[in-house]
Design a protein around this motif. Sequence first.
Motif, PDB file in Angstrom:
ATOM      1  N   ALA A 217       0.822  -1.202   0.000  1.00 34.91           N
ATOM      2  CA  ALA A 217       0.000   0.000   0.000  1.00 34.91           C
ATOM      3  C   ALA A 217       0.863   1.263   0.000  1.00 34.91           C
ATOM      4  N   SER A 218       0.277   2.348  -0.515  1.00 33.18           N
ATOM      5  CA  SER A 218       0.933   3.658  -0.518  1.00 33.18           C
ATOM      6  C   SER A 218       0.394   4.496   0.636  1.00 33.18           C
ATOM      7  N   ALA A 219       1.274   5.219   1.295  1.00 30.64           N
ATOM      8  CA  ALA A 219       0.841   6.153   2.337  1.00 30.64           C
ATOM      9  C   ALA A 219       0.297   7.406   1.652  1.00 30.64           C
ATOM     10  N   VAL A 220      -1.001   7.676   1.820  1.00 28.24           N
ATOM     11  CA  VAL A 220      -1.619   8.818   1.137  1.00 28.24           C
ATOM     12  C   VAL A 220      -1.983   9.942   2.102  1.00 28.24           C
ATOM     13  N   HIS A 221      -1.991   9.648   3.394  1.00 29.75           N
ATOM     14  CA  HIS A 221      -2.191  10.693   4.416  1.00 29.75           C
ATOM     15  C   HIS A 221      -1.313  10.340   5.611  1.00 29.75           C
ATOM     16  N   GLU A 222      -0.503  11.260   6.037  1.00 27.71           N
ATOM     17  CA  GLU A 222       0.240  11.057   7.275  1.00 27.71           C
ATOM     18  C   GLU A 222      -0.631  11.340   8.491  1.00 27.71           C
ATOM     19  N   PHE A 223      -1.624  12.238   8.303  1.00 27.01           N
ATOM     20  CA  PHE A 223      -2.546  12.532   9.404  1.00 27.01           C
ATOM     21  C   PHE A 223      -3.896  12.934   8.820  1.00 27.01           C
ATOM     22  N   LEU A 224      -4.821  12.007   8.831  1.00 29.70           N
ATOM     23  CA  LEU A 224      -6.196  12.278   8.427  1.00 29.70           C
ATOM     24  C   LEU A 224      -7.004  12.504   9.694  1.00 29.70           C
ATOM     25  N   PRO A 225      -7.581  13.696   9.897  1.00 27.14           N
ATOM     26  CA  PRO A 225      -8.329  13.958  11.131  1.00 27.14           C
ATOM     27  C   PRO A 225      -9.427  12.924  11.337  1.00 27.14           C
ATOM     28  N   GLU A 226      -9.706  12.605  12.593  1.00 19.58           N
ATOM     29  CA  GLU A 226     -10.632  11.519  12.911  1.00 19.58           C
ATOM     30  C   GLU A 226     -12.016  11.737  12.307  1.00 19.58           C
ATOM     31  N   ASP A 227     -12.463  12.986  12.192  1.00 17.62           N
ATOM     32  CA  ASP A 227     -13.802  13.214  11.654  1.00 17.62           C
ATOM     33  C   ASP A 227     -13.875  13.004  10.141  1.00 17.62           C
ATOM     34  N   GLN A 228     -12.699  12.820   9.490  1.00 14.26           N
ATOM     35  CA  GLN A 228     -12.660  12.577   8.046  1.00 14.26           C
ATOM     36  C   GLN A 228     -12.507  11.097   7.697  1.00 14.26           C
ATOM     37  N   LEU A 229     -12.444  10.250   8.711  1.00 17.84           N
ATOM     38  CA  LEU A 229     -12.273   8.816   8.469  1.00 17.84           C
ATOM     39  C   LEU A 229     -13.411   8.257   7.606  1.00 17.84           C
ATOM     40  N   ILE A 230     -14.643   8.491   8.012  1.00 17.24           N
ATOM     41  CA  ILE A 230     -15.805   7.970   7.280  1.00 17.24           C
ATOM     42  C   ILE A 230     -15.958   8.668   5.918  1.00 17.24           C
ATOM     43  N   PRO A 231     -15.892  10.007   5.852  1.00 18.77           N
ATOM     44  CA  PRO A 231     -16.022  10.644   4.538  1.00 18.77           C
ATOM     45  C   PRO A 231     -14.963  10.195   3.531  1.00 18.77           C
ATOM     46  N   TYR A 232     -13.729  10.053   3.989  1.00 15.19           N
ATOM     47  CA  TYR A 232     -12.675   9.633   3.058  1.00 15.19           C
ATOM     48  C   TYR A 232     -12.933   8.213   2.557  1.00 15.19           C
ATOM     49  N   THR A 233     -13.300   7.331   3.471  1.00 11.43           N
ATOM     50  CA  THR A 233     -13.591   5.954   3.082  1.00 11.43           C
ATOM     51  C   THR A 233     -14.770   5.912   2.113  1.00 11.43           C
ATOM     52  N   GLU A 234     -15.783   6.718   2.367  1.00 15.11           N
ATOM     53  CA  GLU A 234     -16.938   6.767   1.469  1.00 15.11           C
ATOM     54  C   GLU A 234     -16.526   7.202   0.066  1.00 15.11           C
TER      55      GLU A 234
END
Length: 700
Positions: A217-234
Amino acid sequence: MQSFRTELENPVVEKDIIDLEKKIRLFREGRIHDEKFRSLRLARGIYGQRQPGVQMIRIKLPFGKVTFRQLLKIADVADEYGSGNLHLTTRQDIQMHYVSLDRTPELWEQLERDDITLREACGNTVRNVTSSPDAGIHPNEPFDVSPYAHAVFSYFLRNPICQEMGRKIKISFSSTEKDTAFSYIHDLGFIPKLNEKGERGFKVLFAGGLGAQPFLASAVHEFLPEDQLIPYTESVLRVFDRYGERNNRNKARLKYLVQKLGLEEVLQLIEAERIANKSKSYKVDLQAVSLPEPPALTDLPETIAAPGLAYQHWLATNVFEQKQQGFYGVYVKVRVGDIRTFQARDLVEAIQPYVADEIRITQNQGLLLKFVRKQSLPLLYSKLDALGFAAPGFDSLADVTTCPGTDTCNLGISNSMSLAATLEELVYEEYPSLTYNKDIKIKISGCMNSCGQHGLAHIGFHGSSVKANGKVVPAVQVMLGGGTVGNGEGRVAERVIKVPSKRATAVLRTILDDYHQQAEASESFHSYYDRLSKDHFYQLLKPLADLSNLKEEEFVDWGHEETFETAIGVGECAGVVIDLVATLLLEGEEKLGWAQASYQAGAWSDAIYHSYSVLVNTAKALLLDKGINSSTQAGVIREFDSNYVENGEIPLGSSFSELVLQINKHEPSEAFATTYLEQAEEFYQTIKAKREAQFNEQHG
């Protein structure tokens, strides 16, 4: 079949189970195509077995969590409907085997009464969301990832954006940078981080995978804020659904989409999709998954046998101190991941007074018990030992991970479970000091598909075959040098040499002896392997690949008595895509009903996505009339314009692309849902009328 009735508190689940029973009846009556039915049942955890006429049932346990009551219910169900055996998987599921298809709805209902689901355990869906089993109790974790794993599971269960993707999506959460959930081989892997302000977030690993062609896998975010976990996955799932391959299942994973379009373009598509997301920010309920209550203080017997050397060995390899002071986590090594149902009941009865009511299934097919008091450890050991569950060396060289192989799997080439048991015995008997070594992992798969994770093993084997003297000889492909580095980095094992299966024990002895002789002081296996190079190991093992001196027993696989034959069935790991015009139009009508129901419920985002599916499915059906079978939804949209709209055969007033792709140009509002649903209804009726007119013309 008799009509099935159920009475569950959750009407959505109840409808789902009744629908499965209806579809089984229609399939039995020949009214649903076999391949379409396969896709439907896989998404409900029902998987065709190697043995004809019976099914494997996969139970979806988010991040491997199971309570005493749930485990007992699973054991009861396995006795009533299956073979009385529970198999723990590398994705923290439980599987049962030899189940009649016709009894699966009632089996599912029984499990749902204790909040256990089969939904989306298999098929082209979001598979079980895994996590480090020690999440919540690891001394070095930044925070407990369990509520976040649960949120992803809950949000995408039955979510329209991920019900019929080109293939499966696998998601993991590691508790620390040690990365014990293997983020680097997942479509989406998350590692918890705290920024300089102490805010929670995740390092994101993207588009990894094992299988016949492993991708890191490629690292695409070093720090994705917790509230963006679901939106990013969606956003990721929406892009994969639209652009992912659907015809060639060997190229249908997210890793191949990245290979095809390039990482940057895929990330741009993900960013562009965000406007259509149901959630722009999503606050995870941290109370949705809470730590279990420690067991009540128990009066211990006044006299307990003095702990011996075996206890000390177990204590050193299977027990660790939790971050909660005064409590310990205890790992239970489960040989080849199999627990008989009577053993499961005995285990719960034995441990219940001394551990918290939460068991976690581990990625190496064992169990983790939590919140054991120090004074209870000797008695807990004696209880486990009496049941045969106190073997030392958890997650060590002596703890071999394996898939079911030819025992039950359609794709299995070799008997991986018998080989795993044999290699474990070899380590215990000949290399007992290495049961303390947790830095070298052995993993076995029955075929190249890596369900036993041989691709990330330091020493891996996968089932294969070779020919000698006009016969087929069971063989293993030897893989070396893989494994976890940490913080999202990993290594893929290299194919070194293929040898007859019965020589796998000699392979292991040769490698371990060489490691003992040649490794420098404190040198890791990875460093040792890199320093000596792949060719060293090829030359080292080459004599074992010599087929001129085969013995008669080498034509028989481990655990078998008959001469080896390669008998591979049809794989079902991701379902099979069907392209029948009539079926697709019927699906379009069904999806239109779902869109209308979601709209009536005020679920605007779901109504919009169902409407999108109506448009694409219906267009795909009409394209098949011209022999055009596009392999992606994006391709269907383009081809429909080229073959129907641009030539005026289907007048739309705009391009089909403009009509369909409104979906990622608008917020999921009531106004857009209203317009989009009306357009989908009109398009479906237009195409349906055209098809009926063609049929009447052709049949007079």
